[in-house]
Design a protein around this motif. Structure first.
Motif, PDB file in Angstrom:
ATOM      1  N   CYS A  75       2.564   8.084   8.333  1.00  0.00           N
ATOM      2  CA  CYS A  75       1.561   7.829   9.274  1.00  0.00           C
ATOM      3  C   CYS A  75       1.774   8.541  10.706  1.00  0.00           C
ATOM      4  O   CYS A  75       2.742   9.216  10.888  1.00  0.00           O
ATOM      5  N   ALA A 153       0.512   4.404  -1.896  1.00  0.00           N
ATOM      6  CA  ALA A 153       0.387   3.738  -0.849  1.00  0.00           C
ATOM      7  C   ALA A 153       0.836   2.417  -0.557  1.00  0.00           C
ATOM      8  O   ALA A 153       0.969   1.732  -1.507  1.00  0.00           O
ATOM      9  N   LYS A 157      -5.116   1.493   2.314  1.00  0.00           N
ATOM     10  CA  LYS A 157      -5.698   2.367   2.804  1.00  0.00           C
ATOM     11  C   LYS A 157      -7.176   2.863   2.080  1.00  0.00           C
ATOM     12  O   LYS A 157      -7.109   2.357   1.148  1.00  0.00           O
TER      13      LYS A 157
END
Length: 208
Positions: A75, A153, A157
């Motif tokens: 991130c 993930a 997302k």
């Protein structure tokens, strides 16, 4: 020891030093950016997105995000690991500054992508020229392997879905230039696809 050179400090290792830094292996990545000329190429390409009196060069911000990803980040806030080592990575923008740049580039869409791709192409051309006979294009032909790679993930997302391996994430299609070393090669292109996209058998494409 360090000396400022370009976007990143120039680091030298000495046996008698007392200072210890984490992520020291990333110096190889930083030096790759410098030697390939990617830092200067992308700095010139992103000039339209640099605001007057801006403290941080947009290219440095984008490269810092790439370095954070290479070091295991997933991130934007993970650029904090670079911020903790200013002797290795130099000044690193704050999280809000990073987010604002990514938002600005996203708004520009194809124009920003074209600028970034042109900078990467320029750096790749320089590296392949330096490689000479060891370049993947030395014989006038480039071989690209195309394959699908699952990327997990941990949250909802964009386009993240259940995968055929009963995991959750994306199934991007990747292209790797063959360097004749038997490995996966040099990644040159990627297409983001949802996790439930069909599997792709190994394909080979050749260009002259």
């Amino acid at each position: 020891m360090k000396k400022r050179s370009g976007l990143y400090p120039r680091v030298r290792v000495e046996g008698g030093g007392r200072g210890v830094v984490s992520q020291a292996g990333s110096v190889l990545l930083v030096e790759t950016v410098r030697k390939s000329g990617l830092d200067t190429a992308i700095s010139a390409a992103l000039t339209p997105w640099r605001k007057p009196r801006a403290v941080h060069d947009p290219s440095k911000i984008l490269l810092d995000v790439a370095l954070a990803v290479a070091l295991g980040g997933d991130c934007l806030a993970d650029v904090g690991m670079l911020r903790a080592e200013p002797d290795v990575f130099g000044p690193v923008a704050s999280d809000p500054t990073v987010s604002r740049l990514l938002d600005a580039l996203a708004v520009s869409g194809p124009k920003a992508l074209a600028a970034i791709r042109a900078a990467r192409s320029q750096a790749r051309e320089r590296v392949w020229e330096v490689a000479g006979a060891s370049s993947p294009a030395a014989d006038g032909q480039v071989t690209v392997y195309i394959d699908g790679v699952l990327v997990l993930a941990h949250s909802e997302k964009q386009d993240a879905t259940a995968t055929w391996k009963k995991t959750f994430g994306h199934h991007p299609l990747m292209g790797f230039v063959d360097h004749g070393s038997g490995g996966s090669g040099e990644p040159v292109v990627g297409l983001l696809r949802p996790g439930n996209a069909g599997s792709v058998r190994h394909e080979v494409a050749q260009f002259e």
